[in-house]
Design a protein around this motif. Structure first.
Motif, short mmCIF file in Angstrom:
data_model
loop_
_atom_site.label_atom_id
_atom_site.label_comp_id
_atom_site.label_asym_id
_atom_site.label_seq_id
_atom_site.Cartn_x
_atom_site.Cartn_y
_atom_site.Cartn_z
N THR A 380 0.82 -1.21 0.00
CA THR A 380 0.00 0.00 0.00
C THR A 380 0.85 1.25 0.00
OG1 THR A 380 -1.84 1.14 1.09
CG2 THR A 380 -0.18 0.14 2.53
N GLY A 381 0.32 2.32 -0.60
CA GLY A 381 1.05 3.58 -0.60
C GLY A 381 0.26 4.69 -1.26
N ASN A 382 0.92 5.81 -1.35
CA ASN A 382 0.30 7.03 -1.85
C ASN A 382 1.25 7.75 -2.78
OD1 ASN A 382 -0.47 6.78 1.36
ND2 ASN A 382 -2.23 7.17 0.04
N SER A 383 0.68 8.65 -3.58
CA SER A 383 1.48 9.44 -4.50
C SER A 383 1.87 10.77 -3.87
CB SER A 383 0.70 9.68 -5.80
OG SER A 383 0.46 8.46 -6.46
N TRP A 465 5.02 7.11 -3.77
CA TRP A 465 5.25 7.18 -5.21
C TRP A 465 5.72 8.57 -5.61
CZ3 TRP A 465 6.08 3.98 -8.94
CH2 TRP A 465 6.05 4.44 -10.27
N THR A 466 6.83 8.66 -6.38
CA THR A 466 7.40 9.98 -6.71
C THR A 466 7.61 10.21 -8.20
OG1 THR A 466 9.66 9.12 -6.38
CG2 THR A 466 8.57 10.18 -4.50
N GLN A 467 7.42 9.21 -9.05
CA GLN A 467 7.66 9.39 -10.48
C GLN A 467 6.54 10.20 -11.13
OE1 GLN A 467 10.36 8.55 -12.01
NE2 GLN A 467 9.93 8.48 -14.19
N MET A 557 8.96 3.08 1.55
CA MET A 557 9.81 2.80 0.39
C MET A 557 9.47 3.78 -0.71
SD MET A 557 12.17 0.75 -0.85
CE MET A 557 12.81 0.07 -2.40
N GLU A 558 10.43 4.65 -1.07
CA GLU A 558 10.21 5.50 -2.23
C GLU A 558 10.28 4.66 -3.49
OE1 GLU A 558 11.98 9.29 -4.77
OE2 GLU A 558 12.86 8.83 -2.81
N LEU A 559 9.28 4.82 -4.33
CA LEU A 559 9.24 4.14 -5.63
C LEU A 559 9.10 5.20 -6.70
CD1 LEU A 559 6.69 1.26 -4.85
CD2 LEU A 559 9.18 1.18 -4.68
N GLY A 560 9.97 5.18 -7.69
CA GLY A 560 9.86 6.13 -8.78
C GLY A 560 11.17 6.81 -9.10
N PRO A 565 14.41 3.15 0.75
CA PRO A 565 13.62 3.53 1.92
C PRO A 565 13.87 4.99 2.29
CG PRO A 565 14.77 1.45 2.30
CD PRO A 565 15.35 2.05 1.06
N VAL A 566 12.81 5.68 2.70
CA VAL A 566 12.88 7.05 3.19
C VAL A 566 12.13 7.12 4.50
CG1 VAL A 566 13.10 8.08 0.89
CG2 VAL A 566 10.83 7.77 1.89
N GLY A 567 12.37 8.17 5.27
CA GLY A 567 11.67 8.33 6.52
C GLY A 567 10.18 8.52 6.31
N ALA A 568 9.38 8.11 7.30
CA ALA A 568 7.94 8.37 7.23
C ALA A 568 7.67 9.86 7.27
CB ALA A 568 7.23 7.66 8.37
#
Length: 589
Positions: A380-383, A465-467, A557-560, A565-568
């Motif tokens: 699960t995650g968010n943009s 999500w960062t892309q 987890m940064e994806l993009g 991994p990045v801090g919350a």
């Protein structure tokens, strides 16, 4: 036409806080419409309610004209053939009914069994979409609209001697542009990576969510509302009974969804109706801590049954009906025209998930008790730019400070010390940083509830999500019309990469985008297979290691842009502040 909410009655704004402008596209404001229903009205099924539209749309077509690429496969309703998909070696089966028409007496009822057919059905055409507004969408992108819309699509690798994991996708949206055959949901790439992909249509808007006192009395033990969620259960039941014929493993099913579809997935993690029908859950734009105030106006929110029935009574008044029979006598076009008219009142037109005590048997907070929520692996995650953040946000210092005072009260000074701004440009930038941090913290805190309060043992893989997709996309009506450079990593920007099939969509993709899509879709395929997105030991394809959520390590987890991994939150102090703020909220959803 004004589409007032993505899924909940209280979503009347794109704002995150009082006086603060929101992004052009976000979880609070997706796909604002234009006026007029003429383009959509002609696409509705012309049959009147109560006629046998199911028989018409379910009649088999000649398989010799379909270009079917493999032998017929047997479903419980009859034989089907598919056609070649967008990726070599993959076959797609389109528009297979999983339940009967919802017209006439079946409107606002639980899904009924699909009709059978004789001979071989050529599953070569997308099935009808469920009734909804389609104004502002190019006609060549809109399938026929009909209440005989409970159909699904399947992608599978044609040459496979083993049962493969199954990925069942629930679309999202805002009561518009919600259907399963959009190019953004093409399952070919995931199928080529060893997954059997299923997308399906479910009822939306007033057809999918109406609660009404007479309906509750008719329905008996399950009150009323949540018809679209019940459709999702029926689709999962169909998959359980039939997917082995397509090479799918009914004991390895991932239930996945985005936004409104993510809220369905979350509900079915709580509901008793779907137990045993799925074994992993993927929630894109995603889940939140159960006391996060944003749950009052994002897709994951819900209404009480009493409030939903009051809205249903106002809906009947708006339609000029005094009984359920009269409501069922209206055509689908008439209902859409009334509910989504530009001047329609909010009373009677606010439809969303319902805390009905049956489909959604308890609140999200109550579900965080041992044994109440299904214990399955979660992805699960968010943009980055979906929850108030935006690369083009403008904000004055005065508005920023007003937001801080309104939101944090006596802790406003502490907030401003962590996110200081002395110019308007700094105010906009710091507000975006706060939004990014709060979203990650909220998702992480949900994960701690899932593991500690609910005492579940399955792993959670949370992402950020960062892309940013390049350019614009005219091939998918669910996507925003602006250039992505103006929107950033907007609400739904991860969908392309989850499915991985960039070549079938209308954007100027770069080599980097293809690489990101390959990695993201590989994570999804691995998760569907094993409940872990990481590549199995000894696998030929290596991926950046994605650690599972640990309750004592606030990470995402940064994806993009990167895969790390990045801090919350951006600092331990910011994390501690936002954790205290969220945990101090008095409304538990």
């Amino acid at each position: 036409m004004s589409l007032r909410n993505e899924s909940t009655p209280s979503d009347t704004s794109t704002e995150r806080g009082a006086g603060v402008p929101g992004p052009a596209v976000g979880r609070r404001g997706l796909l604002g419409g234009a006026a007029g229903l003429a383009a959509g009205a002609v696409l509705f099924d012309a049959l009147a309610p109560g006629t046998a539209s199911a028989a018409a749309s379910s009649a088999p077509r000649s398989s010799t004209a379909s270009g079917g690429s493999d032998r017929p496969l047997r479903t419980e309703s009859g034989l089907v053939t598919g056609i070649p998909a967008a990726v070599d070696g993959v076959t797609v089966y389109k528009g297979i009914p999983y339940a009967a028409s919802t017209a006439g007496p079946n409107r606002w009822r639980a899904p009924q069994p699909a009709p059978s057919w004789s001979g071989v059905r050529a599953a070569d055409t997308w099935g009808p979409a469920c009734p909804q507004p389609v104004d502002g969408i190019p006609a060549d992108q809109v399938p026929p609209l009909s209440e005989d819309c409970l159909n699904l699509n399947i992608w599978r690798a044609t040459k496979s001697d083993e049962l493969r994991p199954v990925f069942v996708w629930i679309y999202g949206g805002r009561n518009s542009a919600m259907w399963s055959g959009q190019p953004i949901y093409d399952g070919s790439t995931l199928a080529s990576k060893g997954v059997v992909v299923v997308t399906f249509n479910h009822r939306v808007g007033p057809f999918g969510d109406l609660a009404y006192p007479e309906l509750s009395a008719e329905s008996g033990h399950h009150a009323s509302g949540n018809w679209g969620v019940l459709d999702s259960v029926a689709a999962l039941e169909w998959v359980h009974r039939n997917i082995a014929a397509f090479g799918g493993d009914p004991d390895r099913v991932t239930l996945a969804g985005w936004s409104h579809g993510s809220s369905f997935t979350n509900i079915l993690m709580i509901s008793r109706l779907a137990r045993g029908l799925f074994h992993r859950a993927l929630l894109s734009s995603g889940v939140q801590y159960t006391k996060d105030p944003s749950l009052g106006h994002v897709a994951g929110g819900y209404s009480s049954l009493a409030d939903a029935e009051a809205n249903g009574t106002a809906f009947a008044s708006l339609m000029g009906a005094s009984s359920l029979a009269e409501l069922r006598a209206f055509t689908a076009e008439e209902i859409v025209a009334k509910v989504f008219a530009a001047d329609a009142p909010s009373e009677g037109t606010s439809f969303g998930n319902v805390l009905d005590g049956y489909v959604l048997p308890m609140t999200y907070t109550e579900a965080m008790q041992p044994g109440h929520e299904i214990d399955v692996p979660v992805f699960t995650g968010n943009s980055k730019d979906e929850n108030g953040a935006s690369p083009t946000l403008t904000m004055t210092v005065a508005d920023y400070e007003s937001f801080a005072a309104t939101t944090f009260g006596d802790q406003a000074a502490a907030f401003l010390a962590l996110y200081p701004a002395t110019t308007d440009a700094e105010a906009a930038a710091q507000y975006c940083r706060y939004c990014d941090d709060e979203e990650r913290v909220s998702t992480f805190l949900w994960g701690t509830q899932f593991r500690l309060a609910a005492r579940n043992t399955s792993p959670i893989y949370n992402y950020w999500w960062t892309q940013v997709p390049p350019g614009t996309d005219t091939s998918n009506p669910i996507t925003p019309g602006q250039d992505a450079a103006e929107l950033g990593a907007y609400h739904g920007s991860d969908l392309y990469y989850i499915f991985g099939g960039l070549s079938g969509t209308d954007r100027p993709w770069t080599a980097r985008d293809y690489a990101v899509a390959d990695t993201m879709s590989s994570y999804v395929a691995n998760f569907a297979a094993t409940g872990n997105p990481n590549a199995p030991a000894g696998h030929s394809r290596s991926l950046p290691t994605w650690p599972e959520l640990r309750t004592n390590r606030p990470l995402s987890m940064e994806l993009g842009v990167e895969f790390d991994p990045v801090g919350a939150a951006d600092s331990a102090a910011k994390y501690a502040f936002l954790k205290r703020y969220l945990e101090s909220q008095t409304t538990a959803y």
